[in-house]
Design a protein around this motif. Structure first.
Motif, mmCIF file in Angstrom:
data_model
loop_
_atom_site.group_PDB
_atom_site.id
_atom_site.type_symbol
_atom_site.label_atom_id
_atom_site.label_comp_id
_atom_site.label_asym_id
_atom_site.label_seq_id
_atom_site.Cartn_x
_atom_site.Cartn_y
_atom_site.Cartn_z
ATOM 1 N N ALA A 16 44.543 27.085 39.196
ATOM 2 C CA ALA A 16 43.609 27.662 38.230
ATOM 3 C C ALA A 16 42.246 27.758 38.889
ATOM 4 O O ALA A 16 42.003 27.163 39.941
ATOM 5 C CB ALA A 16 43.537 26.797 36.975
ATOM 6 N N ALA A 17 41.355 28.506 38.253
ATOM 7 C CA ALA A 17 39.993 28.651 38.782
ATOM 8 C C ALA A 17 39.009 28.668 37.618
ATOM 9 O O ALA A 17 39.326 29.113 36.517
ATOM 10 C CB ALA A 17 39.855 29.945 39.587
ATOM 11 N N ALA A 32 35.798 40.863 36.306
ATOM 12 C CA ALA A 32 36.207 41.027 37.693
ATOM 13 C C ALA A 32 36.808 39.738 38.241
ATOM 14 O O ALA A 32 37.826 39.756 38.944
ATOM 15 C CB ALA A 32 35.009 41.462 38.539
ATOM 16 N N ALA A 33 36.197 38.609 37.912
ATOM 17 C CA ALA A 33 36.691 37.324 38.412
ATOM 18 C C ALA A 33 38.054 36.991 37.802
ATOM 19 O O ALA A 33 38.957 36.510 38.493
ATOM 20 C CB ALA A 33 35.687 36.224 38.098
ATOM 21 N N GLU A 38 44.010 36.807 38.299
ATOM 22 C CA GLU A 38 45.315 37.278 37.837
ATOM 23 C C GLU A 38 46.092 37.928 38.978
ATOM 24 O O GLU A 38 47.292 37.677 39.151
ATOM 25 C CB GLU A 38 45.129 38.263 36.681
ATOM 26 N N ARG A 39 45.413 38.752 39.768
ATOM 27 C CA ARG A 39 46.089 39.368 40.919
ATOM 28 C C ARG A 39 46.530 38.309 41.925
ATOM 29 O O ARG A 39 47.529 38.481 42.620
ATOM 30 C CB ARG A 39 45.170 40.391 41.598
ATOM 31 N N VAL A 65 37.454 38.918 27.799
ATOM 32 C CA VAL A 65 38.356 39.046 28.934
ATOM 33 C C VAL A 65 39.791 39.307 28.477
ATOM 34 O O VAL A 65 40.555 39.993 29.167
ATOM 35 C CB VAL A 65 38.282 37.766 29.800
ATOM 36 N N ALA A 66 40.163 38.783 27.321
ATOM 37 C CA ALA A 66 41.557 38.818 26.865
ATOM 38 C C ALA A 66 42.183 40.212 26.902
ATOM 39 O O ALA A 66 43.257 40.391 27.492
ATOM 40 C CB ALA A 66 41.663 38.210 25.468
ATOM 41 N N PRO A 67 41.567 41.241 26.281
ATOM 42 C CA PRO A 67 42.232 42.543 26.280
ATOM 43 C C PRO A 67 42.215 43.257 27.627
ATOM 44 O O PRO A 67 42.917 44.254 27.809
ATOM 45 C CB PRO A 67 41.441 43.343 25.237
ATOM 46 N N ALA A 68 41.439 42.741 28.578
ATOM 47 C CA ALA A 68 41.346 43.374 29.892
ATOM 48 C C ALA A 68 42.255 42.708 30.920
ATOM 49 O O ALA A 68 42.257 43.092 32.084
ATOM 50 C CB ALA A 68 39.901 43.330 30.392
#
Length: 255
Positions: A16-17, A32-33, A38-39, A65-68
């Motif tokens: 995790a981060a 972006a972070a 996720e990637r 962040v959730a929907p993105a």
């Protein structure tokens, strides 16, 4: 959050981060972070917060962040001190709905007199007392998440009824710090119980971590210290009637 793949004889590495950027108010940087994490196939990201901490609200940031994002777990810090347990559980459940079952909750307490003065309702309390209250909040949150049976939301157009009240249940929780009647204002979250995380580096947090947490952080760079804390937490979890294998203990490192 995404479930672990089937066991194949090797233990899965959990990563995790933290997305902690206190001076950043632009949602794009958090997005972006989180997308980078996720990637990179990380399990989840956290966002730190505190009542006297400068910076945007962690839960609101991760709701953006959730929907993105589509897979990664989202774990904001939400303090249980000077806040209402009913509101805390509803906020975490809302994030779980917005993320389609990827929400977590890092349970934290607020122990300083400066934080107490922001609210003016009570004085600061010792850490042991605050963590006992945090445990009660974790307990009542789980009860409220379960206060809606599956299928309680009917949306019956013929009768105009949105909820089957027979499938809603009061929790009637009474503890030393608060009482909650229930039921929750929201349907049961997609995960049932959003993942609960506790930083148990400090000993006052360890009893709550062992009893209620799904994931525990221990801030150390020394394997022997991490192993010692893990053994203590697993033994305490077993003493509370839990399966120690249900508790994930992760080392928290500054990289």
């Amino acid at each position: 959050m995404t479930p672990a793949p089937p066991f194949t004889g090797r233990r899965r590495l959990h990563l995790a981060a933290a997305l902690d950027q206190r001076s950043v108010y632009d949602a794009g940087e958090y997005l972006a972070a989180a997308r980078l994490a996720e990637r990179g196939a990380l399990d989840f990201v956290t966002a730190d917060d505190g009542l006297a901490r400068p910076g945007p609200d962690a839960l609101a940031v991760l709701s953006r962040v959730a929907p993105a994002t589509r897979r990664i777990g989202l774990v904001p810090t939400v303090t249980t001190t000077h806040t209402e347990p009913f509101h805390v559980q509803a906020a975490v459940a809302t994030l779980d709905w917005l993320s389609r079952g990827r929400a977590g909750w890092r349970i934290e307490v607020s122990a300083t007199e400066a934080e107490a003065r922001l609210f003016g309702r009570r004085a600061a309390a010792p850490a042991d007392a605050l963590w006992r209250e945090a445990g009660e909040t974790a307990d009542v949150a789980a009860r409220l998440w379960d206060s809606w049976e599956d299928g309680a939301g009917t949306r019956d157009a013929a009768t105009g009824r949105l909820v089957d009240r027979a499938k809603l249940h009061r929790v009637d929780f009474t503890g030393p710090a608060f009482s909650v009647r229930g039921p929750s204002a929201l349907p049961r979250p997609p995960q049932g119980h959003p993942v609960r995380l506790v930083d148990a580096t400090a000993r006052p947090a360890r009893a709550v971590a062992a009893r209620y947490a799904d994931v525990v952080l221990v801030r150390t760079a020394h394997p022997a210290q991490a192993a010692e804390a893990r053994a203590e937490l697993r033994a305490s979890a077993a003493a509370h009637g839990r399966n120690p294998d249900d508790l994930r203990v992760l080392a928290a490192l500054d990289v």
